[in-house]
Design an enzyme around this catalytic site. Structure first.
Site, PDB file in Angstrom:
ATOM      1  N   ASN A 132     -64.490  -7.470  33.801  1.00  0.00           N
ATOM      2  CA  ASN A 132     -64.712  -6.132  33.233  1.00  0.00           C
ATOM      3  C   ASN A 132     -66.162  -5.695  33.275  1.00  0.00           C
ATOM      4  O   ASN A 132     -67.056  -6.544  33.222  1.00  0.00           O
ATOM      5  CB  ASN A 132     -64.217  -6.136  31.782  1.00  0.00           C
ATOM      6  CG  ASN A 132     -62.713  -5.990  31.713  1.00  0.00           C
ATOM      7  OD1 ASN A 132     -62.153  -5.151  32.413  1.00  0.00           O
ATOM      8  ND2 ASN A 132     -62.070  -6.814  30.890  1.00  0.00           N
ATOM      9  N   ASP A 160     -52.016  -3.950  32.922  1.00  0.00           N
ATOM     10  CA  ASP A 160     -51.593  -2.814  32.093  1.00  0.00           C
ATOM     11  C   ASP A 160     -50.161  -2.412  32.439  1.00  0.00           C
ATOM     12  O   ASP A 160     -49.348  -2.117  31.563  1.00  0.00           O
ATOM     13  CB  ASP A 160     -52.555  -1.635  32.310  1.00  0.00           C
ATOM     14  CG  ASP A 160     -53.989  -2.055  32.053  1.00  0.00           C
ATOM     15  OD1 ASP A 160     -54.290  -2.451  30.925  1.00  0.00           O
ATOM     16  OD2 ASP A 160     -54.801  -2.032  33.002  1.00  0.00           O
ATOM     17  N   HIS A 188     -58.867   0.625  33.907  1.00  0.00           N
ATOM     18  CA  HIS A 188     -58.495  -0.477  33.018  1.00  0.00           C
ATOM     19  C   HIS A 188     -59.419  -0.393  31.795  1.00  0.00           C
ATOM     20  O   HIS A 188     -60.440  -1.081  31.703  1.00  0.00           O
ATOM     21  CB  HIS A 188     -58.657  -1.813  33.753  1.00  0.00           C
ATOM     22  CG  HIS A 188     -58.365  -2.986  32.872  1.00  0.00           C
ATOM     23  ND1 HIS A 188     -57.126  -3.223  32.326  1.00  0.00           N
ATOM     24  CD2 HIS A 188     -59.157  -3.984  32.411  1.00  0.00           C
ATOM     25  CE1 HIS A 188     -57.165  -4.309  31.582  1.00  0.00           C
ATOM     26  NE2 HIS A 188     -58.395  -4.780  31.611  1.00  0.00           N
TER      27      HIS A 188
END
Ligand SMILES: NC(=O)C1=CN([C@@H]2O[C@H](COP(=O)(O)OP(=O)(O)OC[C@H]3O[C@@H](n4cnc5c(N)ncnc54)[C@H](O)[C@@H]3O)[C@@H](O)[C@H]2O)C=CC1
Ligand SMILES: O=C([O-])CC(=O)C(=O)O
Length: 261
Positions: A132, A160, A188
């Site tokens: 991330n 997801d 995301h």
């Protein structure tokens, strides 16, 4: 005739997603149970001993499909000849943080690793960024690896998608495989939009729109959007097995295709 091995890079392989992911790859979950693999595992020097421990466990597990393991802290050695690169290396957020809060730490990693992939990966290498903020890291990687075709650089939002399937399946008490055509729009991040407007569920009398069977309101959307934070709250660590499994789904469907539309 036996297939030639595919070289799969996992960065951050000594971390928690890496630990869940490498046995899945070695077992054929990612590329199929007839596809031999050579695992390239990269981590940073402070994690070198742990990385070696992961390598030892891979040897001990005696995976028939696993034809070799490269465990290294050298980014060039790690990237050389890889056909698939799963970029997990980086820092996870902690409780109370948004994914973008780890941006400063993680983005710089993706600049240097992009250059190594560009120079040393096999032609046609397919890249999946997991760390991330995944979309931003993928964008950085694309900018710094201009000779890798844009369409070969992706990031993980399949988790997801799988979370939305899981929620629908639980609410309707149907198997996940009976739910189709769920879409995740956006990054995301907590601003993503899980869209069930086209989703269907297999029933004895044919496919039915999910919306006819269950009310999916703002609470459903928030649950999917905030699932990562809910896992962190519960485990005090971010999701790992579901992230690893979704990374396998992502690559498997990309490389091998899906069985139906
Ligand atoms: N896109 C998605 O759906 C998901 C993304 N994530 C993200 O995946 C990343 C990894 O998560 P975890 O495995 O839980 O973290 P972790 O902290 O357990 O493992 C990360 C590993 O990366 C290594 N690392 C750090 N800098 C590196 C570098 N420059 N090169 C190679 N390795 C490096 C660390 O030493 C560590 O072993 C985090 O950014 C996390 O937020 C996590 C879950 C889902
Ligand atoms: O929430 C996090 O920080 C880890 C992640 O991306 C997820 O589980 O979706």
């Amino acid at each position: 005739m036996a297939k030639d091995p595919v070289r799969v890079l996992v960065t951050g392989a000594a971390g928690q997603i890496g630990y869940a992911l490498v046995p899945m790859i070695a077992r054929g979950v990612m590329l199929g149970t007839d596809q031999p693999v050579i695992l390239h595992m990269l981590d940073i020097p402070p994690a070198a001993e742990a990385l070696n421990g992961v390598k030892m466990e891979l040897v001990d597990a005696a995976f028939p499909l696993l034809k070799g393991v490269v465990a290294t802290t050298d980014v060039v050695e790690a990237c050389t000849g890889v056909n698939i690169a799963v970029m997990v290396g980086g820092f996870p957020r902690k409780e109370g943080m948004e994914r973008k809060d780890v941006m400063t730490k993680n983005v710089s990693i993706y600049k240097s690793q992009a250059s190594a992939l560009e120079k040393h990966a096999a032609a046609g290498c397919k890249v999946l960024v997991v760390a991330n903020p995944a979309n931003t890291n993928a964008l950085i990687l694309k900018e710094f690896a201009p000779s890798i075709p844009e369409k070969n650089i992706t990031c993980l939002t399949r988790l997801d998608h799988n979370r939305a399937l899981g929620q629908i399946s639980e609410r309707l008490s149907v198997p996940v495989c009976d739910v189709k055509n769920v879409i995740i729009w956006g990054n995301h991040s907590s601003s993503q939009y899980p869209d069930v407007n086209h989703a269907t569920v297999a029933t004895p009398s044919g496919d039915k729109p999910v919306r006819e069977l269950v009310k999916l309101n703002a609470e459903f959307i928030t649950t999917v959007q905030q699932r990562g934070a809910a896992i962190i709250k519960a485990r005090k660590l971010s999701s790992a097995l579901s992230a690893a499994s979704s990374a396998c789904d992502h690559i498997r469907d990309w490389v091998l295709g899906t069985t139906e539309v």
